[in-house]
Design an enzyme around this catalytic site. Structure first.
Site, PDB file in Angstrom:
ATOM      1  N   ASP A  15     -38.506 -33.831 -16.641  1.00  0.00           N
ATOM      2  CA  ASP A  15     -38.498 -33.534 -18.078  1.00  0.00           C
ATOM      3  C   ASP A  15     -39.872 -33.174 -18.623  1.00  0.00           C
ATOM      4  OD1 ASP A  15     -35.735 -33.991 -18.370  1.00  0.00           O
ATOM      5  OD2 ASP A  15     -36.085 -36.151 -18.385  1.00  0.00           O
ATOM      6  N   ARG A  96     -46.958 -48.854 -23.680  1.00  0.00           N
ATOM      7  CA  ARG A  96     -46.972 -47.691 -24.590  1.00  0.00           C
ATOM      8  C   ARG A  96     -48.206 -47.643 -25.492  1.00  0.00           C
ATOM      9  NH1 ARG A  96     -43.972 -46.745 -20.815  1.00  0.00           N
ATOM     10  NH2 ARG A  96     -41.974 -45.690 -21.036  1.00  0.00           N
ATOM     11  N   ASP A 125     -39.143 -46.321 -26.931  1.00  0.00           N
ATOM     12  CA  ASP A 125     -40.451 -45.783 -26.549  1.00  0.00           C
ATOM     13  C   ASP A 125     -40.954 -44.696 -27.500  1.00  0.00           C
ATOM     14  OD1 ASP A 125     -40.814 -47.522 -24.433  1.00  0.00           O
ATOM     15  OD2 ASP A 125     -39.732 -46.252 -23.022  1.00  0.00           O
ATOM     16  N   SER A 176     -32.836 -44.175 -15.129  1.00  0.00           N
ATOM     17  CA  SER A 176     -34.083 -43.939 -15.841  1.00  0.00           C
ATOM     18  C   SER A 176     -34.966 -45.152 -15.563  1.00  0.00           C
ATOM     19  CB  SER A 176     -33.797 -43.805 -17.336  1.00  0.00           C
ATOM     20  OG  SER A 176     -35.011 -43.965 -18.041  1.00  0.00           O
TER      21      SER A 176
HETATM   22  N1  ARG Z   1     -35.573 -51.226 -22.775  1.00  0.00           N
HETATM   23  C1  ARG Z   1     -36.911 -51.440 -22.364  1.00  0.00           C
HETATM   24  C2  ARG Z   1     -37.851 -51.359 -23.527  1.00  0.00           C
HETATM   25  O1  ARG Z   1     -37.491 -50.838 -24.535  1.00  0.00           O
HETATM   26  C3  ARG Z   1     -37.317 -50.523 -21.237  1.00  0.00           C
HETATM   27  C4  ARG Z   1     -37.487 -49.074 -21.578  1.00  0.00           C
HETATM   28  C5  ARG Z   1     -37.780 -48.343 -20.346  1.00  0.00           C
HETATM   29  N2  ARG Z   1     -38.007 -46.960 -20.557  1.00  0.00           N
HETATM   30  C6  ARG Z   1     -37.463 -46.038 -19.803  1.00  0.00           C
HETATM   31  N3  ARG Z   1     -37.759 -44.798 -20.095  1.00  0.00           N
HETATM   32  N4  ARG Z   1     -36.659 -46.301 -18.807  1.00  0.00           N
HETATM   33  O2  ARG Z   1     -38.954 -51.824 -23.478  1.00  0.00           O
END
Ligand code: ARG
Length: 411
Positions: A15, A96, A125, A176
């Site tokens: 992506d 992040r 995110d 993912s």
């Molecule tokens: N649900 C978790 C969080 O919000 C993990 C997110 C993981 N991101 C991903 N792109 N797989 O912190």
């Protein structure tokens, strides 16, 4: 005229690779790809850098932020025992703000005015990136090619094939995944059916706890809430986390399968594995049990830890309240110095020894043997006063005919 420049949070995956060319076409801009190493392992970051250039980035930059992530993000999370909804050690939520910081630094360095990330519109995110950008550099714009420029997965695959981009699009990963040294998050695919159990291939940081090897005893030394040595060997925070990932991971510790509440209102199934984080939090909590004063411990556990975890999860890393709570936690860790012994086996880390010069445990007060210093006679008067309100409430219940039924029904 010079073109506008965009800094892209670049992972090296399909992506964000396609996003480079896509933004160049749609927005007529130059793209600077930035990857931040938070200890995710996997592909060599120089290979990722070259791929960004091959996909059309004008600059590609890789930041080694492993120690910074361990010191300034994982250690505060450990000192706070940060667990969202009591379970998730905030793996992605912690990284992040750091990735954002390096992206903003790159934007300043390369003269970019816009930031870009590869998040969809459904997750946490996107919020974490954009709120972090805003709090670090309010003047920068932000764009998400997937969410805002209709770069869906099928479009990405077609684009990559058409333009012969150097990415393998045939090997389709059903999940993912986001990972760093604090843990690994796995979502989507067949896991979206809540009744489906995770298969073996979901896991990478942990071995199956059902096939446990021999138990592994470990001693962790803390100084002011920071782990500084394992089995007497001095280590940096990054080394401690890596070593505990290896040893606790081999015992299958830190696997989490939960339904969590996202910031955007969705409930989602998440699988995590965080062997080092969970083992270290277990040890740290045990050391706090003997070194924190009762009211301070209770307030930290009940108020500060869950609030801090919610704030970090909900994109408030740089917020005044989160920073205020950091100051609280910092004060509490003054005496969290000592050693914890744990046995790690079959998916669990069990504390079985603790010692600290700063302990509030007093053997002479606690012992049931003779020679204790506790004044048992004083307990009587204490209980009379402590139980006063219970006595008053019970007497009122009796007056109103609501006294506790004491007739033995079996007689
Ligand atoms: N649900 C978790 C969080 O919000 C993990 C997110 C993981 N991101 C991903 N792109 N797989 O912190």
């Amino acid at each position: 005229m010079t073109k506008k420049r965009i800094v892209l949070a670049y992972s090296g995956g399909l992506d964000t690779s396609v996003a480079i060319g896509w933004m160049k076409e749609k927005l007529d801009v130059e793209v600077i790809a930035v990857s931040v190493d938070c200890g995710q392992g996997g592909e060599d970051l120089q290979v990722i850098r070259q791929r960004a250039l091959d996909c059309g980035a004008v600059e590609a930059y890789v930041a080694d932020a492993k120690d910074e992530f361990a010191n300034d993000y994982c250690m505060p999370a450990l000192r706070t025992n940060g667990l969202y909804e009591g379970k998730y050690p905030l793996v992605s939520a912690l990284s992040r703000p750091l990735i954002s910081k390096h992206l903003v630094m790159a934007a300043k360095q390369f003269g970019a005015t816009t930031m870009a990330h590869g998040c969809t519109g459904k997750g946490n995110d996107q919020v974490r990136f954009e709120v972090s950008f805003t709090s670090l550099a309010p003047d920068l714009d932000c764009v998400s090619p997937i969410r805002d420029l209709s770069l869906q997965r099928d479009v990405s695959i077609a684009y990559a094939e058409e333009h012969h981009l150097p990415i393998e699009t045939t090997k389709h990963n059903p999940f993912s995944i986001d990972q760093n040294v604090w843990g690994r998050a796995i979502e989507t695919g067949f896991l979206e059916d809540l009744w489906n159990a995770p298969t073996k291939d979901v896991y990478n940081y942990t071995d199956d706890p059902a096939f446990a090897g021999i138990p592994d005893e470990v001693v962790i030394s803390f100084e002011k809430g920071i782990p500084v040595a394992i089995d007497g060997v001095k280590m940096t925070p990054l080394q401690v986390i890596q070593e505990m990932n290896r040893r606790a991971g081999a015992q299958g510790i830190g696997r989490i399968d939960m339904v969590e509440d996202r910031l955007v209102g969705i409930k989602s199934r998440e699988i995590y594995e965080a062997p080092g984080a969970i083992a270290l939090i277990t040890a740290h909590q045990a050391l706090e049990e003997l070194t924190l004063e009762r009211l301070q411990l209770r307030y930290k556990r009940q108020q500060v830890e869950p609030t801090w975890s919610d704030l970090v999860y909900e994109a408030q890393w740089n917020s005044p309240l989160k920073k205020s709570l950091d100051a609280f936690v910092d004060f509490t860790q003054e005496y969290v110095t000592g050693e914890i012994r744990m046995v790690m086996h079959a998916g669990r880390a069990v504390v079985d020894g603790r010692r600290s010069e700063a302990s509030l445990y007093d053997f002479k007060l606690a012992t049931y043997d003779s020679g204790d210093t506790y004044n048992q006679a004083a307990a009587r008067g204490f209980i009379e006063i402590y139980g006063m309100q219970s006595r008053l409430a019970a007497a009122r219940d009796v007056r109103f005919g609501k006294g506790i039924e004491l007739a033995a029904s079996h007689l």
